[in-house]
Design a protein around this motif. Structure first.
Motif, short mmCIF file in Angstrom:
data_model
loop_
_atom_site.label_atom_id
_atom_site.label_comp_id
_atom_site.label_asym_id
_atom_site.label_seq_id
_atom_site.Cartn_x
_atom_site.Cartn_y
_atom_site.Cartn_z
N HIS A 1 69.24 24.89 20.42
CA HIS A 1 69.89 24.10 19.37
C HIS A 1 69.09 22.84 19.05
N ALA A 2 68.60 22.18 20.10
CA ALA A 2 67.82 20.96 19.89
C ALA A 2 66.52 21.27 19.15
N MET A 3 65.87 22.39 19.51
CA MET A 3 64.61 22.75 18.88
C MET A 3 64.78 23.13 17.41
N LEU A 4 65.96 23.66 17.07
CA LEU A 4 66.18 24.18 15.71
C LEU A 4 66.94 23.23 14.80
N SER A 5 67.50 22.18 15.36
CA SER A 5 68.31 21.27 14.55
C SER A 5 67.49 20.68 13.40
N PRO A 6 67.99 20.78 12.16
CA PRO A 6 67.27 20.23 11.00
C PRO A 6 67.01 18.73 11.13
N LYS A 7 67.85 18.06 11.92
CA LYS A 7 67.70 16.61 12.07
C LYS A 7 66.56 16.24 13.01
N LYS A 8 66.06 17.20 13.82
CA LYS A 8 65.08 16.89 14.85
C LYS A 8 63.64 16.95 14.35
N HIS A 9 63.37 17.75 13.31
CA HIS A 9 62.03 17.83 12.72
C HIS A 9 60.96 18.20 13.76
N VAL A 10 61.16 19.34 14.41
CA VAL A 10 60.19 19.82 15.39
C VAL A 10 58.96 20.38 14.67
N GLU B 1 55.20 23.81 31.68
CA GLU B 1 55.63 23.96 30.29
C GLU B 1 57.14 23.79 30.16
N ILE B 2 57.89 24.29 31.14
CA ILE B 2 59.34 24.10 31.11
C ILE B 2 59.67 22.63 31.20
N GLY B 3 58.92 21.90 32.05
CA GLY B 3 59.11 20.46 32.15
C GLY B 3 58.81 19.76 30.83
N LEU B 4 57.72 20.15 30.18
CA LEU B 4 57.38 19.58 28.87
C LEU B 4 58.47 19.85 27.86
N LEU B 5 58.99 21.08 27.88
CA LEU B 5 60.01 21.49 26.93
C LEU B 5 61.30 20.71 27.17
N THR B 6 61.65 20.53 28.44
CA THR B 6 62.86 19.78 28.79
C THR B 6 62.71 18.32 28.38
N ASP B 7 61.55 17.71 28.69
CA ASP B 7 61.32 16.32 28.29
C ASP B 7 61.32 16.19 26.77
N PHE B 8 60.74 17.17 26.11
CA PHE B 8 60.67 17.15 24.65
C PHE B 8 62.06 17.18 24.05
N GLU C 1 59.83 21.30 9.51
CA GLU C 1 61.07 22.04 9.28
C GLU C 1 60.67 23.51 9.21
N GLY C 2 61.60 24.40 8.99
CA GLY C 2 61.23 25.81 9.01
C GLY C 2 62.19 26.64 8.19
N LYS C 3 62.27 26.35 6.92
CA LYS C 3 63.20 27.08 6.05
C LYS C 3 62.60 28.42 5.61
N PHE C 4 63.42 29.24 5.01
CA PHE C 4 63.07 30.62 4.69
C PHE C 4 61.78 30.72 3.89
N PRO D 1 65.64 34.77 20.35
CA PRO D 1 64.53 33.99 19.79
C PRO D 1 64.98 32.62 19.33
N VAL D 2 64.16 31.61 19.60
CA VAL D 2 64.42 30.24 19.13
C VAL D 2 63.77 30.12 17.75
N GLY D 3 64.58 30.34 16.73
CA GLY D 3 64.06 30.40 15.37
C GLY D 3 63.54 31.80 15.07
N ARG D 4 62.96 31.96 13.91
CA ARG D 4 62.52 33.28 13.49
C ARG D 4 61.12 33.22 12.87
N LEU D 5 60.43 34.33 13.01
CA LEU D 5 59.20 34.56 12.25
C LEU D 5 59.47 35.77 11.36
N ASP D 6 58.99 35.71 10.11
CA ASP D 6 59.16 36.83 9.19
C ASP D 6 58.57 38.10 9.80
N ILE D 7 59.01 39.24 9.33
CA ILE D 7 58.54 40.51 9.87
C ILE D 7 57.03 40.66 9.74
#
Length: 242
Positions: A120-129, A231-238, A185-188, A98-104
Motif C-alpha cells: 500500500h505504501a509503495m503504491l499510494s498516489p501520495k507517496k510518489h515512488v 534489500e528487505i531492510g532498505l525496503l522497510t526503511d524506504f 507515479e504509475g498510471k495506466f 504483485p506490487v503494482g502492475r506491468l502491462d502484458i
C-alpha cells in the motif's frame, strides 16, 4: 503464536492442510511430537521441525521477478500465464501478489509480496515512488521532449507529474532511439502515453528499478529471486520514510 499459524507462515500448507500434518504426527516442537494446532509457541526460541527439517518462521516474503512479455501481473487468469505461475510453491502458500502492475507487453522488475502494508505504501498516489524505465522508441526524442517531460505532460485525462527523460542512444538511420524515463507515479500506460504525446512510439519497455530496488542484469527474463536481508531492510526503511 499458535502452532498452526506458524506452520502456515512457514509454507507447510493451508490451515486445513496443517491440521492434517499435525494429526499425522509429522511436526515436532523442541524434539517432541505435537498434534494440537492450538498450542502456543515462541517463534524465536522454540524449535519446530517438519519431517525432521527445522522450520524458520517468515510472516512476510518478498520476490523480485524479471517479468517477461506475454505474462500478466495478476495472481490468476483464465487465458494468460500469470506472474504467480512463474514463482515457487512457497509464494503460492504465502499468497503473494504483485506490487503494482506491468502491462502484458512490458518486461522487467516486478516486486511480489504478501506484506499488504508495504504494498500500500509503495503504491499510494501520495507517496510518489520513483520508477525507472528503459524504452526503445520509434522516432527520435529531442531536447524539447526532455523539457516537456520535466514540466509534466498534459494528457487527455490528467497532467503527469514532472518526469526525467534521458536520451541514451540515437540511431538516425533507423529513426529510433533508446531512452530512460523516470516517473513518480504509475498510471495506466503512462510511459507509452507520454512518449506518444511527443509524437513518437514506444516499441519496447522495460522497468529497471522501483524505489530502492534495482533489476540485476544477471536475472534472466522469467527468473526470480528472493530479496536479500539487506534489500528487505532498505525496503522497510524506504516505506517508513515515505
Amino acid at each position: 503464536m499458535r502452532l498452526d499459524k506458524f506452520l502456515v507462515d512457514c509454507g507447510v500448507g493451508s490451515r486445513t492442510e496443517v491440521k492434517q500434518v499435525l494429526k499425522q504426527k509429522k511436526i515436532q516442537v523442541n524434539g517432541k511430537v505435537e498434534t494440537s494446532a492450538k498450542v502456543h509457541i515462541d517463534p524465536d526460541t522454540d524449535q519446530v521441525t517438519y519431517l525432521g527439517e527445522k522450520l524458520l518462521h517468515e510472516e512476510f516474503v518478498y520476490y523480485l521477478l524479471n517479468k517477461p512479455k506475454g505474462v500478466i501481473s495478476a495472481t490468476e487468469d483464465d487465458h494468460h500465464q500469470t506472474v504467480l505461475d512463474l514463482l515457487d510453491d512457497t509464494a503460492r502458500h504465502k499468497e503473494v501478489f504483485p506490487v503494482g502492475r506491468l502491462d502484458i507487453d512490458t518486461h522487467g522488475l516486478l516486486l511480489l509480496t504478501n506484506n499488504g502494508k508495504l504494498a500500500h505504501a509503495m503504491l499510494s498516489p501520495k507517496k510518489h515512488v520513483d520508477k525507472l524505465y528503459r524504452a526503445q522508441v520509434a522516432g527520435i526524442m529531442t531536447q524539447e521532449d526532455v523539457d516537456r517531460f520535466k514540466e509534466g505532460i498534459v494528457l487527455k485525462d490528467f497532467t503527469t507529474l514532472p518526469a526525467e527523460l534521458e536520451i541514451l542512444e540515437v540511431d538516425q538511420e533507423a529513426n529510433s532511439c533508446l531512452v530512460q524515463i523516470r516517473i513518480a507515479e504509475g498510471k495506466f500506460h503512462q510511459v507509452k502515453r507520454m512518449v506518444a504525446a511527443c509524437g513518437k512510439e514506444v516499441t519496447d519497455l522495460e522497468r529497471i528499478s522501483m524505489g530502492p530496488l534495482n533489476l540485476n542484469p544477471s536475472l534472466e527474463l522469467g527468473e526470480w529471486r528472493r530479496l536479500t536481508v539487506e534489500e528487505i531492510g532498505l525496503l522497510t526503511d524506504f516505506r517508513v520514510n515515505l
